[in-house]
Design an enzyme around this catalytic site. Structure first.
Site, PDB file in Angstrom:
ATOM      1  N   ASN A  75       0.835  -1.195   0.000  1.00 60.79           N
ATOM      2  CA  ASN A  75       0.000   0.000   0.000  1.00 60.79           C
ATOM      3  C   ASN A  75       0.873   1.249   0.000  1.00 60.79           C
ATOM      4  O   ASN A  75       2.042   1.201   0.404  1.00 60.79           O
ATOM      5  CB  ASN A  75      -0.895   0.071   1.248  1.00 60.79           C
ATOM      6  N   LYS A 115       0.827  -4.154   4.883  1.00 62.32           N
ATOM      7  CA  LYS A 115       1.392  -5.033   5.911  1.00 62.32           C
ATOM      8  C   LYS A 115       2.451  -5.965   5.340  1.00 62.32           C
ATOM      9  O   LYS A 115       3.489  -6.193   5.957  1.00 62.32           O
ATOM     10  CB  LYS A 115       0.273  -5.811   6.591  1.00 62.32           C
ATOM     11  N   ASP A 161       3.852  -4.853  12.305  1.00 62.01           N
ATOM     12  CA  ASP A 161       4.549  -5.357  11.125  1.00 62.01           C
ATOM     13  C   ASP A 161       6.051  -5.448  11.368  1.00 62.01           C
ATOM     14  O   ASP A 161       6.708  -6.407  10.941  1.00 62.01           O
ATOM     15  CB  ASP A 161       4.281  -4.454   9.927  1.00 62.01           C
TER      16      ASP A 161
END
Length: 283
Positions: free
Chosen positions: A14, A43, A246
């Site tokens: 993303n 992620k 993450d």
């Protein structure tokens, strides 16, 4: 000293549109923002970058759009020494986007638009896994890409005898036939409650080898059959908690791939997760 291992992340990419505010906006309310940035996220990509920074030879299996955001995401992966040859460009979908509000106390609220992430397929997984030779990798999976693709990756990796690590985020119930394929399940406390099983012991009884629950300032708790081990958090002044989980998972995978015990790997991951909160952005 453990030798660096290999990590393959199957997951999302993303671009994060991040804004700072005094507090998280309530439904129907308008608040003034006082900072804005376009940052790299997703992620899967975050975890891959964290694993690479922790010393693992790391590759990412993912999809991006044929747009400027996708180009910047690929460049950021390369800059972090993450192999991107199995990051596929999807011409008909935009790169995934996340709209992130960060309050001054470090808390956040996030809206994710999947975009090209929804196009990641079992064929992408098969192509990537078919190229693997030599040292068995740790495979990291998440739920920001199609569930069928994730379960296919878990089956294929488990059949090869590889270590499978799953971060069940965004949270959802997991089918019982998936759990025996998971060596290390890494939810936070909220995700652990949404997995569709009454207790952590139920997850272990269904076949998951270990469950590592991240608990923010309370640290992490490792559950294995008949044993629970607490690993303390690292005290820092948090600025932005986005991506801390993450960073934890990427460092955990790198440490496991390098041959560390699960307790030692969780300790290293706790340091990485804490460090990630001391700066803005998911990475």
């Amino acid at each position: 000293m453990p030798q660096p291992g290999r990590v393959i992340v199957v997951g999302s990419v993303n671009v994060d549109l991040t804004m700072r505010t005094d507090s998280i906006v309530a439904p129907g309310a308008t608040v003034a923002g006082h900072d804005f940035a376009t940052l790299q996220g997703g992620k899967g990509a975050n975890q891959a970058v964290a694993a690479a920074r922790a010393g693992a030879s790391t590759s990412l299996v993912a999809c991006i759009g044929a747009d400027a955001y996708g180009e910047s995401a690929r460049a950021a992966l390369r800059d972090a020494d993450v192999a991107d040859d199995r990051v596929r460009v999807v011409g008909e979908s935009p790169t995934g986007m996340a709209f992130i509000q960060v309050a001054d106390d470090g808390e956040n609220a996030i809206v994710v638009v999947a975009g090209a992430n929804a196009e990641l397929s079992p064929a992408d997984v098969d192509a990537a896994f078919g190229e693997v030779t030599g040292e068995p990798p740790v495979v990291v999976l998440g739920l920001e890409t199609p569930f069928d693709t994730m379960t296919h990756a878990a089956r294929e990796a488990s059949a090869r005898g590889w270590t499978v690590m799953l971060n069940p985020a965004p949270a959802r119930a997991l089918p019982s036939d998936l759990l025996p394929l998971i060596d290390v399940l890494v939810p936070n406390e909220h995700e652990a409650e949404a997995l569709g099983h009454s207790t952590i012991d139920d997850l272990l009884a269904a076949g998951t080898h270990a469950v590592v629950v991240t608990r923010g300032a309370q640290g992490a708790r490792i559950h294995t059959t008949g044993e629970v081990t607490d690993v303390p958090a690292v005290a820092v002044r948090a600025i932005d908690t986005t991506g801390a989980g993450d960073a934890f998972i990427g460092a955990l995978a790198a440490s496991v791939a390098a041959g560390a015990s699960l307790v030692d790997a969780v300790g290293a991951a706790a340091h990485a997760g804490a460090d990630a909160t001391t700066r803005m952005g998911a990475r």
